[in-house]
Write a protein that holds these residues in place. Structure first.
Motif, PDB file in Angstrom:
ATOM      1  N   GLY A   1      14.738 -47.754  26.545  1.00 15.10           N
ATOM      2  CA  GLY A   1      13.383 -48.142  26.163  1.00 15.10           C
ATOM      3  C   GLY A   1      13.062 -49.518  26.717  1.00 15.10           C
ATOM      4  O   GLY A   1      13.760 -50.495  26.425  1.00 15.10           O
TER       5      GLY A   1
ATOM      6  N   ALA B   1      -0.415 -45.970  27.768  1.00 14.38           N
ATOM      7  CA  ALA B   1       0.876 -46.275  27.145  1.00 14.38           C
ATOM      8  C   ALA B   1       1.358 -47.663  27.543  1.00 14.38           C
ATOM      9  O   ALA B   1       1.951 -48.385  26.728  1.00 14.38           O
ATOM     10  CB  ALA B   1       1.909 -45.221  27.538  1.00 14.38           C
TER      11      ALA B   1
ATOM     12  N   SER C   1       6.618 -38.247  26.564  1.00 12.51           N
ATOM     13  CA  SER C   1       6.811 -39.010  25.336  1.00 12.51           C
ATOM     14  C   SER C   1       5.672 -38.791  24.355  1.00 12.51           C
ATOM     15  O   SER C   1       4.554 -38.419  24.729  1.00 12.51           O
ATOM     16  CB  SER C   1       6.950 -40.505  25.639  1.00 12.51           C
TER      17      SER C   1
ATOM     18  N   ARG D   1       4.553 -40.055  19.935  1.00  9.15           N
ATOM     19  CA  ARG D   1       4.881 -40.919  18.802  1.00  9.15           C
ATOM     20  C   ARG D   1       4.467 -40.282  17.491  1.00  9.15           C
ATOM     21  O   ARG D   1       3.470 -39.577  17.422  1.00  9.15           O
ATOM     22  CB  ARG D   1       4.196 -42.284  18.959  1.00  9.15           C
TER      23      ARG D   1
ATOM     24  N   THR E   1       9.292 -43.002  18.553  1.00  7.69           N
ATOM     25  CA  THR E   1       8.912 -42.533  19.880  1.00  7.69           C
ATOM     26  C   THR E   1       9.886 -41.462  20.320  1.00  7.69           C
ATOM     27  O   THR E   1      11.107 -41.673  20.299  1.00  7.69           O
ATOM     28  CB  THR E   1       8.907 -43.682  20.901  1.00  7.69           C
TER      29      THR E   1
ATOM     30  N   ALA F   1      11.072 -39.269  23.485  1.00  3.09           N
ATOM     31  CA  ALA F   1      11.007 -39.228  24.947  1.00  3.09           C
ATOM     32  C   ALA F   1      11.962 -38.154  25.448  1.00  3.09           C
ATOM     33  O   ALA F   1      13.139 -38.139  25.082  1.00  3.09           O
ATOM     34  CB  ALA F   1      11.368 -40.589  25.541  1.00  3.09           C
TER      35      ALA F   1
ATOM     36  N   ARG G   1       8.745 -32.078  23.926  1.00  2.00           N
ATOM     37  CA  ARG G   1       8.160 -33.252  23.298  1.00  2.00           C
ATOM     38  C   ARG G   1       7.145 -32.870  22.247  1.00  2.00           C
ATOM     39  O   ARG G   1       7.172 -33.376  21.121  1.00  2.00           O
ATOM     40  CB  ARG G   1       7.505 -34.112  24.391  1.00  2.00           C
TER      41      ARG G   1
END
Length: 437
Positions: free
Chosen positions: A10, A33, A119, A121, A126, A128, A146
């Motif tokens: 990250g 993002a 990704s 949220r 988060t 990914a 995802r």
């Protein structure tokens, strides 16, 4: 050379220089993002999509309106290369390699030093997803995984319990018009995390069946002309369970602050020192007409719409509505909780100058399998409602927009399955009006 899977990491880009080369659709998808990450973004491109240009106009990114040149990546931490010029992409990629800058390439993933994962949220987490095999990269599969994981976290089907102590409190959640699919993502997630749910009759009842067995469900139904849980008792229950350290959801129909007494509950919680979160919901005043094929506004037909409570008759001294003023308006009038008062309402509007031939639609049980629509005019609506035995909950739409959707095939039958036609957004005011003691 052996191909190894990518190493996931990250990146913390807040305040750090990020260069985006190319202002097309790829940049448009990736920039939000990067902006949310707090990056110091420089866009290098002679042109950009309208959405990207709007980001520059808003000051979210800096836009240098030119082609890439050597040296543009100086002091950068991360670069996204997304132009349609293969030569410029290769040159920028080579500079990134020399400068040890992580580089994503939209045109050639194998030439990149970093890949952008699919990704999403959900409440501070988060997710990914990267394909492990570098020779079998399938972005659509990654995106599907995802989506499945994020949706599961949001609706509670994937268990992710908090291992730290939660802060107790109350969430006033607008459940929408009745169809369980129309509750907001945040509302559904809070339901999945609740210890206690205090629910209205007009909320999305199907969601209650999905709650774990340990969740306590309290029925706060207020049934017209029948028994109901007093508002004071609801307030007391909210406070009691929150003070016991539980996560409490007050599930209402529609939106908590549209004829839903949500502010009364929020004030009671504030007075007791209890944290309160308000989650807006889709209001039945707009969604139920839409489910029946009626737009509350339409170009050349209605430039305004007014939502009014009809639970108190126009000639009642307790009424706070200026019916004469409403009669003079030319736009759409949406009446909630007005089924049993529709005759008096129609007479008041006609007496105030509204054409008795004005179209009226009454939508009962909107967005549920039991939805039905009854059409009339101001002159005939009282008799029609009686003859058709229309009962609450129902939303009444008055105005020329009623005829706009006729013949389109949109929501003209029963069972459209998109709203509950609550007639009151939370259901908490559906009981008959009582004289003030």
């Amino acid at each position: 050379m052996v191909d190894h899977p990518a190493y996931p990491v990250g990146l913390r880009l807040s305040g750090r220089r990020v260069v985006v080369i190319g202002g097309g659709q790829v940049a448009q998808r990736r920039l939000p993002a990067l902006i949310a990450a707090g990056a110091d973004i420089v866009l290098v491109s002679p042109s950009a999509t309208p959405s990207v240009e709007a980001m520059a106009t808003a000051g979210e990114i800096r836009w240098e309106r030119r082609r890439y040149t050597e040296g543009d990546l100086a002091d950068a931490w991360y670069v996204l290369i997304a132009t349609t010029d293969p030569q410029a992409n290769a040159q920028a990629s080579a500079e990134a390699e020399r400068s040890r800058v992580w580089c994503v390439r939209s045109d050639d993933a194998n030439a990149a030093t970093a890949w952008t994962p699919a990704s999403g949220r959900s409440k501070g987490v988060t997710v990914a997803v990267l394909t492990a095999d570098p020779h079998d990269r399938d972005p659509r599969r990654s995106a599907a995984l995802r989506d499945a994981i994020v949706e599961g976290l949001r609706d509670g089907t994937i268990a992710a319990p908090h291992h730290r102590t939660r802060t107790p409190g109350v969430a006033l959640v607008g459940g929408g018009p009745g169809d369980p699919d129309l509750i907001t993502v945040r509302g559904r997630r809070l339901l999945a995390e609740a210890d206690v749910v205090i629910a209205d009759r007009l909320g999305p009842r199907d969601l209650l069946a999905e709650l774990p067995p340990q969740v306590e469900v309290i029925d706060a139904a207020k049934i017209p002309y029948g028994r109901f849980m007093a508002q004071e008792a609801i307030n007391a229950a909210l406070i009691e369970h929150a003070k016991a350290g539980k996560a409490v959801v007050r599930l209402k129909g529609g939106d908590p602050f549209v004829f839903g007494r949500g502010m009364e509950e929020a004030e009671a919680l504030a007075a007791a020192g209890i944290p309160c979160t308000v989650v807006p919901g889709i209001s039945s005043s707009i969604s139920v007409p839409a489910a029946a094929g009626i737009p509350v506004t339409h170009r050349g037909v209605a430039h305004e719409f007014t939502v009014v409570s009809g639970h108190v008759a126009p000639d009642d001294e307790r009424s706070l509505v200026d019916w004469a003023a409403l009669a003079r308006l030319r736009g759409t009038l949406v009446v909630l909780m007005g089924v049993d008062k529709i005759g008096a309402i129609a007479r008041a509007l006609v007496a105030g100058g509204r054409d008795p031939h004005t179209p009226v639609a009454v939508i009962q049980e909107g967005t549920t399998a039991a939805q039905r629509r009854v059409d009339a005019t101001l002159a005939t609506v009282a008799d029609t409602v009686a003859a058709e035995e229309v009962r609450p909950p129902a939303v009444i739409v008055i105005g020329e927009v009623v005829g706009v959707g006729v013949g389109t095939g949109i929501g003209t039958g029963t069972g459209t399955g998109t709203d509950s036609g609550t007639g009151t957004d939370s259901g908490t005011d559906a009981a008959p009006a009582r004289p003030t003691p």
